[in-house]
Motif scaffolding. Sequence first.
Motif, short mmCIF file in Angstrom:
data_model
loop_
_atom_site.label_atom_id
_atom_site.label_comp_id
_atom_site.label_asym_id
_atom_site.label_seq_id
_atom_site.Cartn_x
_atom_site.Cartn_y
_atom_site.Cartn_z
N THR A 88 43.49 50.96 42.12
CA THR A 88 43.07 49.59 42.40
C THR A 88 43.33 48.76 41.15
OG1 THR A 88 40.80 50.02 41.70
CG2 THR A 88 41.28 50.27 44.03
N SER A 90 42.44 44.98 39.73
CA SER A 90 41.53 43.87 40.01
C SER A 90 41.59 42.83 38.91
CB SER A 90 40.09 44.36 40.12
OG SER A 90 39.97 45.33 41.12
N THR A 91 41.67 41.57 39.32
CA THR A 91 41.48 40.43 38.42
C THR A 91 40.35 39.60 39.01
OG1 THR A 91 43.11 39.07 39.58
CG2 THR A 91 43.92 40.39 37.73
N ASN A 94 41.95 38.37 42.46
CA ASN A 94 42.71 39.20 43.40
C ASN A 94 42.43 40.68 43.16
OD1 ASN A 94 44.58 39.92 45.30
ND2 ASN A 94 46.36 39.30 44.13
N ASP A 95 42.42 41.44 44.24
CA ASP A 95 42.30 42.91 44.17
C ASP A 95 43.43 43.50 45.01
OD1 ASP A 95 39.91 42.76 42.71
OD2 ASP A 95 38.72 42.67 44.54
N GLN A 96 44.02 44.57 44.49
CA GLN A 96 45.07 45.26 45.24
C GLN A 96 44.82 46.76 45.16
OE1 GLN A 96 49.21 44.23 45.15
NE2 GLN A 96 48.75 42.49 43.81
N VAL A 97 45.21 47.45 46.22
CA VAL A 97 45.12 48.90 46.27
C VAL A 97 46.51 49.43 46.53
CG1 VAL A 97 44.10 50.87 47.48
CG2 VAL A 97 42.76 48.78 47.17
N GLN A 110 51.15 41.60 40.61
CA GLN A 110 49.79 41.09 40.64
C GLN A 110 49.78 39.64 40.14
OE1 GLN A 110 46.94 42.74 41.54
NE2 GLN A 110 45.52 41.15 40.94
N GLN A 120 41.39 44.97 35.48
CA GLN A 120 40.86 46.33 35.49
C GLN A 120 41.72 47.18 36.43
OE1 GLN A 120 36.85 47.12 36.95
NE2 GLN A 120 36.59 48.41 35.16
N LYS A 132 39.07 54.38 34.53
CA LYS A 132 39.37 52.96 34.48
C LYS A 132 40.02 52.59 33.16
CE LYS A 132 35.49 51.67 37.39
NZ LYS A 132 34.25 50.93 37.51
#
Length: 144
Positions: A88, A90-91, A94-97, A110, A120, A132
């Motif tokens: 994952t 994350s900002t 926005n989050d992406q997987v 991203q 992260q 992480k």
Amino acid sequence: MKTEKVVLSFVAVLVGLIAAGVAFYLYQATKIVSSSQTKPLTMVVSPTPAALSDKAHFLQIDNPKDEAVFDKKLITVSGKTVGGSTITVSTEDNDQVVKPADNGDFTLTQAIPDGTSIMQIAVIFPDGTEKKVTKTVTFSTESF
């Protein structure tokens, strides 16, 4: 007269709280619990899992570098981890997987917000453990 009533009410409430506290203490101190109401405690000791090597759980981020400055809103996030994991990114906006390839390589695009932000990148390994990495990235069109 009004002040006397307020003070008297305050004293009455204080005396009532003290009396209730003393009564509760005496009740708890004299309470008898029969042995038929108690249950013996049994403790189950499980062996600690063997320490896994860092090779089994790794997350390598090739891009972006920490504290990198970009003049484009879309950046490439790439790296390597264990195949079969879930990543994952994350900002604040926005989050992406993404799932890595079988060899563990992953790449995604991203969007980053204006200014400095924290990105992260987390990986959940097939066994459920998590790791992480935090990167600070900045979007700026200023020339340095």
